[in-house]
Design a protein around this motif. Structure first.
Motif, PDB file in Angstrom:
ATOM      1  N   VAL A   1       2.196  35.239  -3.110  1.00 27.16           N
ATOM      2  CA  VAL A   1       1.668  36.464  -2.517  1.00 27.16           C
ATOM      3  C   VAL A   1       0.537  36.988  -3.373  1.00 27.16           C
ATOM      4  N   ILE A   2      -0.573  37.371  -2.736  1.00 32.57           N
ATOM      5  CA  ILE A   2      -1.727  37.928  -3.467  1.00 32.57           C
ATOM      6  C   ILE A   2      -1.931  39.368  -3.020  1.00 32.57           C
ATOM      7  N   ASP A   3      -1.978  40.278  -3.977  1.00 37.28           N
ATOM      8  CA  ASP A   3      -2.263  41.664  -3.667  1.00 37.28           C
ATOM      9  C   ASP A   3      -3.537  42.084  -4.386  1.00 37.28           C
ATOM     10  N   ASN A   4      -4.596  42.179  -3.593  1.00 39.80           N
ATOM     11  CA  ASN A   4      -5.886  42.544  -4.185  1.00 39.80           C
ATOM     12  C   ASN A   4      -6.369  43.878  -3.629  1.00 39.80           C
ATOM     13  N   ARG A   5      -5.436  44.748  -3.332  1.00 39.69           N
ATOM     14  CA  ARG A   5      -5.800  46.054  -2.785  1.00 39.69           C
ATOM     15  C   ARG A   5      -6.261  47.010  -3.871  1.00 39.69           C
ATOM     16  N   GLY A   6      -5.887  46.699  -5.132  1.00 37.49           N
ATOM     17  CA  GLY A   6      -6.232  47.596  -6.255  1.00 37.49           C
ATOM     18  C   GLY A   6      -7.419  47.066  -7.025  1.00 37.49           C
TER      19      GLY A   6
END
Lengths: 411, 107
Positions: B50-55
């Motif tokens: 899972v990749i979270d690049n919202r920040g």
């Protein structure tokens, strides 16, 4: 109510489902159909008092609703769906002959009762689209917040659209299973009509019970050999037969033991008994009866007795035992206890009912039954408390009046 | 209408592992009858990232986006005229795969 207001109420009852079904067939969208139908009726409420009720109110409403639907489609048309719009707007299909109009309503009800929708949604949608009840009325019937009920209906319509639930009568292969779902909905509708909630609602909404019966007859015509369809119809007829005897002229509920049996509708009872006998014959031949057939048989026992004292209570108890095996619900156990009281006395029945305390604490009939048993045992104080609780929970004016009278009769 | 048809397996109660021949036969029918758009079996959830690049910075996590007993084992994309057709096929698919199936429309 004035004559015109009465006429409009009657027309709404008779024509709502037809108008909605016809619009749904033509425009393929429940939301458009519902809104256009509602606007057409609103226009009728505005115009008919001055101009009079048109000679063919149904046609007037359908034409008016069609125009409103077309207006909305034109307003909303953002994509270049002009071809699709033209198809809807310029209806080349000749007007359906009268027989096919029933199919429209059948199509509508199968769609509203689609298995991909949650049962609660099916009931709400059917009551709104077919029964013509408003969201607030439906909310009251099922003790749910108005906003929650509106959301439920909106979501159901949205799912039908988004998931592509088709607007048609199911194939022969799918029909039996789909019918079970419809019967459950119709039974719920009938029950709402039988004893509607709401302080301003007519306590026994004849329109809903008639509608439930009418739709059940339609389905019986489609599936003449289905035992549960026959059972449900019999059940409805035997209950409906007692309608006029069930509410007094002063608007108070009249219990079974106090009803004037001469006021029962003999024709409906005869038809109900015929259906029950058919199903009993099928049971004897080995076809296990479903819940509606058993409930119908119980009502047949009651309606066979000329007087409450002639009731074959042991037969009633046997049937309730059979029903409990199919469906061990506390409400069935509660009703069974009433038969137990007649055979084994109120003390035994009270013990049986007390076991249901946790499950039925919020159910007015539970407290009403307890109150009656306690009254028969001479326990007036406890009886009064139970009546108070029942009155608090009962949402129906006829029932409240009855319970109040019984409570006030306690010494 | 296009539908995403997900095959749902359960780690605590997995479906049988000998379904591949039946699934292949089912797929051939879907293709022949014009419903098949895409199909694919998925590797184990352990193989997911899972990749979270919202920040400010991209954060990578090992494993599926939701850790649960039930998980996505494979997907189909079907083209069907309405939900009744899709549900009928899905009922067959559930039997053939010996797993639960979710039918979800594309927008």
């Amino acid at each position: 109510m004035s004559d015109v207001e009465e006429a409009i109420t009657r027309v709404h009852r008779e024509e709502w489902a037809r108008v909605v079904a016809s619009l749904t067939r033509r425009f393929g969208d429940l939301d458009i159909a519902e809104e256009a139908a509602a606007e057409a009726f609103a226009t009728a409420v505005q115009r008919w008092p001055a101009g009079g009720v048109p000679p063919n109110p149904g046609a007037w409403l359908t034409t008016t609703a069609n125009r409103k639907a077309i207006d909305r489609i034109r307003r909303e048309n953002k994509r270049d769906d002009k071809h699709k719009e033209a198809q809807m707007v310029y209806d080349d299909d000749p007007p359906e002959p009268v027989g096919a109009i029933d199919d429209d309503r059948l199509r509508l009800i199968f769609t509203c009762c689609h298995p991909a929708l949650a049962m609660q949604s099916r009931v709400a949608l059917t009551l709104r689209m077919v029964g013509g009840l408003t969201a607030p009325e439906i909310a009251r019937a099922f003790l749910v917040q108005e906003t929650a009920m509106e959301r439920r209906i909106t979501r159901a319509k949205a799912k039908i659209k988004a998931a592509g639930i088709p607007y048609r009568v199911p194939s022969a292969e799918d029909l039996p299973q789909r019918v079970t779902g419809v019967l459950a909905v119709l039974y719920l509708v009938f029950n709402e009509g039988y004893l509607a909630t709401g302080p301003d609602t007519d306590p026994v909404r004849h329109d809903l019970t008639t509608e439930a019966i009418r739709l059940t007859r339609l389905i019986r015509a489609l599936l003449p050999d289905d035992g549960e369809v026959a059972g449900l119809l019999a059940l409805m007829l035997l209950i409906e037969a007692r309608r006029t005897a069930r509410v007094s002229t002063s608007g108070e509920l009249v219990s079974l033991d106090e009803q004037d049996r001469g006021a029962w509708d003999a024709e409906l009872i005869a038809e109900g008994h015929r259906l029950v006998r058919q199903r009993l014959a099928a049971a004897a031949a080995g076809i296990a009866p479903g819940r509606y057939q058993i409930l119908a048989a119980i009502n047949a026992v009651h309606t066979s007795a000329r007087d409450i004292r002639d009731t074959d209570w042991s037969q009633v108890l046997t049937l309730y035992d059979q029903l409990l095996r199919l469906d061990p619900s506390p409400i069935i156990a509660l009703n069974r206890a009433i038969a137990v009281a007649e055979l084994d006395g109120p003390q035994v029945a009270l013990a049986a009912i007390d076991r249901l305390q946790n499950q039925l604490a919020g159910y007015h009939a539970y407290h009403a039954t307890r109150a009656d048993l306690l009254r028969r045992l001479g326990q007036s104080q406890q009886s009064r408390a139970a009546y108070d609780k029942a009155i608090e929970l009962a949402g129906n004016t006829a029932e409240t009046a009855y319970l109040t009278r019984r409570r006030d009769q306690l010494r | 209408m296009r539908y995403l048809v997900s095959v749902i397996d359960d780690k605590s109660n997995p479906g049988s592992t000998d379904r591949q021949p039946a699934i292949s036969a089912f797929n051939e029918r879907l293709i022949a009858e014009g419903y098949w758009v895409f199909a694919g079996g998925l590797a184990d959830t352990d193989a997911a990232t899972v990749i979270d690049n919202r920040g400010e910075e991209a954060v990578f996590s090992d494993g599926p986006f939701v850790e649960s007993k039930e998980y996505l084992a494979g997907i189909w994309v079907w083209e069907a005229p309405d939900l009744d057709v899709a549900l009928k096929l899905a009922a067959e698919a559930s039997k053939v795969c010996d797993r639960k199936i979710e039918v979800r429309p594309f927008q």
